[in-house]
Each structure stands twice: as structure tokens, then as C-alpha cells.
Enzyme design. Sequence first.
Site, PDB file in Angstrom:
ATOM      1  CB  SER A 201      -0.696   0.535   1.321  1.00 14.26           C
ATOM      2  OG  SER A 201      -2.285   0.801   1.049  1.00 14.26           O
ATOM      3  CG  ASP A 268     -15.821 -19.840  -8.435  1.00 13.65           C
ATOM      4  OD1 ASP A 268     -14.431 -20.169  -8.466  1.00 13.65           O
ATOM      5  OD2 ASP A 268     -16.277 -19.955  -7.133  1.00 13.65           O
ATOM      6  CG  ASP A 271     -11.374 -18.775 -11.609  1.00 13.19           C
ATOM      7  OD1 ASP A 271     -11.657 -20.301 -11.748  1.00 13.19           O
ATOM      8  OD2 ASP A 271     -10.292 -18.562 -10.640  1.00 13.19           O
ATOM      9  CG  ASP A 448      -6.064  -3.448  -3.470  1.00 11.15           C
ATOM     10  OD1 ASP A 448      -7.003  -2.660  -3.176  1.00 11.15           O
ATOM     11  OD2 ASP A 448      -5.015  -3.651  -2.674  1.00 11.15           O
ATOM     12  CG  HIS A 494      -5.444  -2.365   0.342  1.00 15.39           C
ATOM     13  ND1 HIS A 494      -4.551  -2.394  -1.153  1.00 15.39           N
ATOM     14  CD2 HIS A 494      -5.282  -1.514   1.353  1.00 15.39           C
ATOM     15  CE1 HIS A 494      -3.899  -0.375  -0.629  1.00 15.39           C
ATOM     16  NE2 HIS A 494      -3.756  -0.540   0.496  1.00 15.39           N
TER      17      HIS A 494
HETATM   18 CA   LIG Z   1     -12.416 -19.964  -9.307  1.00  9.56          CA
END
Ligand SMILES: [Ca+2]
Length: 583
Positions: A201, A268, A271, A448, A494
Site C-alpha cells: 500500500s 468464479d 477460471d 483490491d 487490499h
Molecule cells: Ca475460481
Amino acid sequence: MPPKVWTLAAAAFAAIAHAVTLDDVCTVSYAKASLPSDNFYLGITIDPSSVIATPVTNAVVSGQDMYPDAVFDYCNVTFAYSHNGRNDQVLVTYWLPAPANFQNRYLSTGGGGLAITSGSGSLPGGIIYGAVAGTTDGGFGSFSTQSDAVFLLQNGTVNWQSVFMFGYQAHHELSTLGKEFTKQFFNMSSTKLYSYYQGCSEGGREGWSQVQRFGDEWDGAVTGAPALRFSFQQIQHLYSNVVEQTMDYYPPPCELEKIVNETIAACDPMDGKTDGVVARTDLCKLYFNVNSTIGRPYYCAATGSLANAKRQMPMSAPTPAQNGTVTAKGVAVANEIISGLHDLQGRRVYISYQPAASFVDAQTTYNSASNTWGATPSGIGAEFVTRYLDLLNTSSLANLDGVTYDTLKAWIYDGWQRYEDTLHTTWPDLTPFHTAGGKVLHYHGESDNSIPTASSVRYWESVRSIMYPGMSYNASAAALNSWYKLFLVPGAAHCSPNTAQPNGPFPQTNLAVLIDWVEKGIEPKTLNATVLQGEYMGENRQICGWPLRPLWTGNGTTMECVYDQPSIDTWHYNFDAFKMPVY
Ligand SMILES: [Ca+2]
Ligand SMILES: *[C@@H]1O[C@H](CO)[C@@H](O)[C@H](O)[C@H]1NC(C)=O
Ligand SMILES: *[C@@H]1O[C@H](CO)[C@@H](O)[C@H](O)[C@H]1NC(C)=O
Ligand SMILES: *[C@@H]1O[C@H](CO)[C@@H](O)[C@H](O)[C@H]1NC(C)=O
Ligand SMILES: *[C@@H]1O[C@H](CO)[C@@H](O)[C@H](O)[C@H]1NC(C)=O
Ligand SMILES: *[C@@H]1O[C@H](CO)[C@@H](O)[C@H](O)[C@H]1NC(C)=O
Ligand SMILES: *[C@@H]1O[C@H](CO)[C@@H](O)[C@H](O)[C@H]1NC(C)=O
Ligand SMILES: *[C@@H]1O[C@H](CO)[C@@H](O)[C@H](O)[C@H]1NC(C)=O
Ligand SMILES: *[C@@H]1O[C@H](CO)[C@@H](O)[C@H](O)[C@H]1NC(C)=O
Ligand SMILES: *[C@@H]1O[C@H](CO)[C@@H](O)[C@H](O)[C@H]1NC(C)=O
Ligand SMILES: *[C@@H]1O[C@H](CO)[C@@H](O)[C@H](O)[C@H]1NC(C)=O
């Protein structure tokens, strides 16, 4: 006991008896004798009478995101120095490992928000790898004084010395003094001292402030989610509020939370692994239509006690039960936030959070008198306007009346120019650092909600194009990746794991990976990470290096790092609202 074993044990005992212990060297007189000499750093005078040295044994750290659990001993040394002619005082603290555990390493650590230090929170991250670990108070008065508290001398009068210290100077001094102190303390003479940095950060920005300016300061730096492009970043925090004001809709927090939950659920599996983690927010951006959440029912129970609100002053305002369905207006607000700030002519000013990140900046509060939801301007964004642009000693903006997207753009531009040489921190030519053999391990949570993930991609790409002009994308990316790597951490928030995507990994051993790269030449093709919560807790995961992206095959059993042009393209932006290049 057989005699041979007894002999070995006795020899070992003799060796231990003669080894230098923590108690031998962790004394004020020994620390004083190890201070950098008077002429070591031009313009700096160390006050030997300020030295404090305390041995600490069996310190325990556990449950940390930035380093593994450990038990360790250290010498806690603090001393003060001043800048000649300025009559000021800067405090530095160094934790030194026990002599037997010292591994010829030095680590500087950074802060967060408007703090230059994380106190003792980040120092164990060095000690456990045999490094002396340092932190500075920046000269702001104490380790608990943030830079904003000393930014103004009076309304209208900037304390520029504090800005230079916060911007980059204090860290250069911390490392330069710390490395010399380390060498003297451990009698290193000609032995190579490896030096490192670790921070996230604002701490990530502090790391970049040195890599961009002081090529030979460190052998390697771990920079997480850096708050670089400072004025863009601070004003970005107000963008969500201005979206709500412009669209005249203040969504109940539960509505936005529902949109995030639906986004996570839908994106979700994209990927290749259905695990509650959106490892490919780029595919989510390409293929998920937030509009599809309109009409979905949401419910959140009441929190706090409305009746007692005034009397008890609870930490967070109480909220009533929220029961409704996702509205077209709520979705419009979400879409506009994700799309990022554009000026009133539709030209891009900045970037925003990825889909699946929570909408923290958009958080509304309930007014029980009017029975409505409204927004208070984001604290960190408001303070940038009032204190850092208007130069008034206050941290809050009463409201955003009259503030448009063009106002935000003007604020960004003003802050960019004013702090270009101190806080902005996007200098893209890293030639001196690269020439000195430096390595950077840069990471950023892909969900983030405070610093846009694409901000880090933007900087990496700026360095790539400035340092390797005229090369193909792949060739320049490979050249840069041989010494500066960027890793986007699936699902992470974050500078931390994400409770909304608990099965995501977090790179807890970054410094160990960097040390292996610097000292042993073990190049991290993927970044080592661990699932720190949830059903896969403790499992090891590898994170793909930019520009490659993760893709699971075999029904979520095997992860590959793939090159996917349409996905890469979603991370690239043209900031056509400005004539100047935005690195
Ligand atoms: Ca996934
Ligand atoms: C280290 O020493 C300083 C100076 O005495 C003290 O303020 C601080 O609390 C000590 N920290 C720890 C963790 O012992
Ligand atoms: C700013 O205000 C705080 C309290 O609100 C006060 O402690 C501080 O001295 C003020 N600083 C300046 C420079 O006026
Ligand atoms: C450094 O050398 C001095 C003088 O020989 C010795 O007293 C001291 O213990 C040494 N320090 C360490 C950390 O070995
Ligand atoms: C969103 O999902 C979390 C679980 O991850 C759940 O606790 C929360 O209640 C959900 N929020 C809404 C509004 O459905
Ligand atoms: C979502 O709905 C809005 C308002 O109807 C529309 O302008 C926008 O094009 C839609 N977005 C997509 C991706 O369908
Ligand atoms: C929310 O409102 C709907 C429709 O009015 C109702 O059927 C449902 O029971 C409510 N849910 C809760 C938890 O109050
Ligand atoms: C400085 O500005 C703040 C914020 O407007 C105000 O509250 C304060 O009174 C001013 N201080 C002085 C000394 O004028
Ligand atoms: C760049 O490299 C990737 C593999 O990493 C490959 O798939 C792609 O075709 C290359 N692009 C060009 C233009 O060569
Ligand atoms: C990688 O992480 C695992 C835990 O997931 C840890 O045991 C291992 O030591 C780490 N490797 C490095 C090089 O730090
Ligand atoms: C894929 O894996 C999930 C759990 O990881 C399992 O429930 C499902 O049956 C698997 N599907 C196939 C086609 O193997």
C-alpha cells in the site's frame, strides 16, 4: 552415554559458550560504538546519547499475512538523528537478530495510509530471515504520528520538509544508516550485506520511491499494491461517492454486497475452478453482465441498535434490516464505478477496481431521521482535497456539493503537478536500479477494493515501454520479467486475503522468494503462496506472473499460466483526458 557422543556434546557446548550472544552485543555501549561515523552521511548528525538497546527473547508472531509464524530473539535499537541546520529529530528503530542467526541481510520496512511506519508490525518479517529490520518515524515527532499531522505549519503553509521526508528522503536515510549500522554491529568489514525492502500500500509506494531514485540502495524490493500515482489514487477514493451523487442514487450497502456476491458466483467458474475465487477478473469483465443481477432479492439483518445510537456513539452507525431486490439504479452505479472515472466529455481520467472487488468507497450510511441512505465523502479522498490541495488543517469534507467528474479531474491534475517530484512516484526509467542488478517482486490483490489492481499493471507496462522501446511486446515483457515481476493475487483484497473469497491464496513468503532470487539466482516463474483461511487453509498455490493469466484445467486440478490477448487488453487503458503521459 558412550564417550564419543559425550565428547561431541562437550565440544558443542564449548563452541556455544564462546559464541557471541545477543546479550553480549545488545547493550547501549555496543550499539553506540556501532553507529555510523560523523561524516558517514553528509548533512546528518546522529545523537549518540539517544541510543536505546534492549534484548527481547522468545518474541512470538502468528497469523500474519506478510510472513509466516515464528518465535525469535532480537535486539531492539532506537536512535535519533538530525539534519544539520534544521534542528529537527528523526527516530529510527532497528531490530537486530541474535548474532548466531544473522545472515548478512538488511531489510527496510514501510507504512500504510498516511503513516510511514507500521511500527513493530513489519519488522519480524526481516528478523525471521536473519535480517536486521528497520523503520523510521520520518521526523514527524513519534512513531505513532502520521505524515498528515505535520503536513501544514499553518493553514496555507506547507511543511515541505515533511513532504520530502514522506515522499522518499526518510527511507533513503533509514536504509543508508541502517546498512552501515548493520555492518559495524556485526563486524562485517568485507562480507557482502544483502539489502531488501518489504512494504504494501503506502509501504509499496515507499518502496518504489527508492527503486526509482536510488539504484544501489537495495538488492531487491517486495512492493505490494503500491499507492503510486498519488493524487489519482487519493481522488479515486471520492469517485464512487460522486457516481452516487451524479446518478442520484445511494444504494443500501446490502444491495452492493449482493451485486458483489452475484459477481463472484458468476465469475468464479470462468477460471476453470469453482472454488469461490475469481482468479480471472478480466474474463469477468469480458463475459459477465452486471445487469443480470437486477431483480435478485437481497437481505441483510439489522446491525447495532438504532434506539441507542445517539447515547452510546457506536463505532459504526447502526443499520436497519435491508430487504429488497437489486435495482436498475444500483446496477447502474456499480457499472459506472467499475468503468472508472471519465470527464464530462467522456474521456478517460482514471481506472477503477476490478469486478468482484467489494465497493468500499461506495459505502452509504443510514440516516435514521430521514429514513434514507446517503454518502459521506471518503475520508482519505476528502483529506487529500482539504489538506493537500486546499492547505486547510482539516481532514473532512462536509459534502460534495457541486463536485462533478470534471472537478475530480481538476483535483487530480492539481495534485499530480504539485506532488510530481515527491508523492506521485511513477518514474518509469529504472535503469540505475537494473544496472546495479536489483530485483523487484511486485504483487497486487486482484480484488483490491482500495487501490485499483490495474494501477500496478499500468506501472509495470510503463516501465516496460520506457525501458525497452522498439521491442515487441513479448520480447520486452520477457526482458523486464528477468528482473521486475508483477503478480496479481487471485481473490486477494487490499494487502490481505479477502473474507469474501476466502479460498484465495496469499503470498506470505515473498521475502524468502526474493532472497532466493537475489542470493541464489532462483528466479520465481510463479509466486509462492498459501491459502491462509477457509476450506483449503494451508494449501500451497502458485501465482502466475504478468502478463500470463491463471487457467485451471482437469476440472480444477491443474493450473496453467496462459497468454490470453483479449484478457490482457482489458487491463490496458488510454488516459485520453490528459495530454501528458500517465505512467
Ligand atoms: Ca475460481
Ligand atoms: C523498542 O524500543 C523502543 C525504545 O525504547 C520502545 O519504544 C519500543 O516499545 C520497543 N519495542 C519493542 C517491541 O520492544
Ligand atoms: C491542526 O488541528 C489540530 C487539532 O484539530 C491541532 O492539534 C494542530 O495543532 C493543528 N495544526 C496546525 C498546523 O494548525
Ligand atoms: C565484533 O568484534 C568485537 C571486537 O572483537 C567483539 O567484541 C564483538 O563481540 C563482535 N561482534 C559480533 C556481533 O560478533
Ligand atoms: C454475501 O456472501 C457472504 C458470504 O460470502 C454472506 O455472508 C453475505 O450475507 C452475502 N450478502 C448478501 C447481501 O447476500
Ligand atoms: C446495462 O443496462 C444499461 C441500462 O439499461 C444499458 O445502458 C447497458 O448497455 C447495459 N449493459 C450491458 C453490458 O448490457
Ligand atoms: C423480505 O421481503 C419479502 C417481500 O416483502 C418477504 O417475503 C420476506 O419474508 C422478507 N424477508 C425477511 C428476512 O424479512
Ligand atoms: C485552519 O483551517 C481550519 C479548517 O478550515 C479551521 O478550522 C481553523 O480554524 C484554521 N486555523 C486558523 C489558525 O485559522
Ligand atoms: C507472445 O507469447 C505468447 C506465449 O507466451 C504467445 O502465445 C503469443 O503468440 C506471442 N505473441 C506474439 C505476437 O508473438
Ligand atoms: C512456499 O510456501 C510454502 C507454504 O505454502 C512454504 O512452506 C515454503 O517454504 C514456501 N517457499 C519459499 C521459497 O518460501
Ligand atoms: C469437478 O470437481 C467438483 C469438486 O471439485 C466435483 O463436485 C465435480 O463432480 C467434478 N466434475 C467432474 C465432471 O468431474
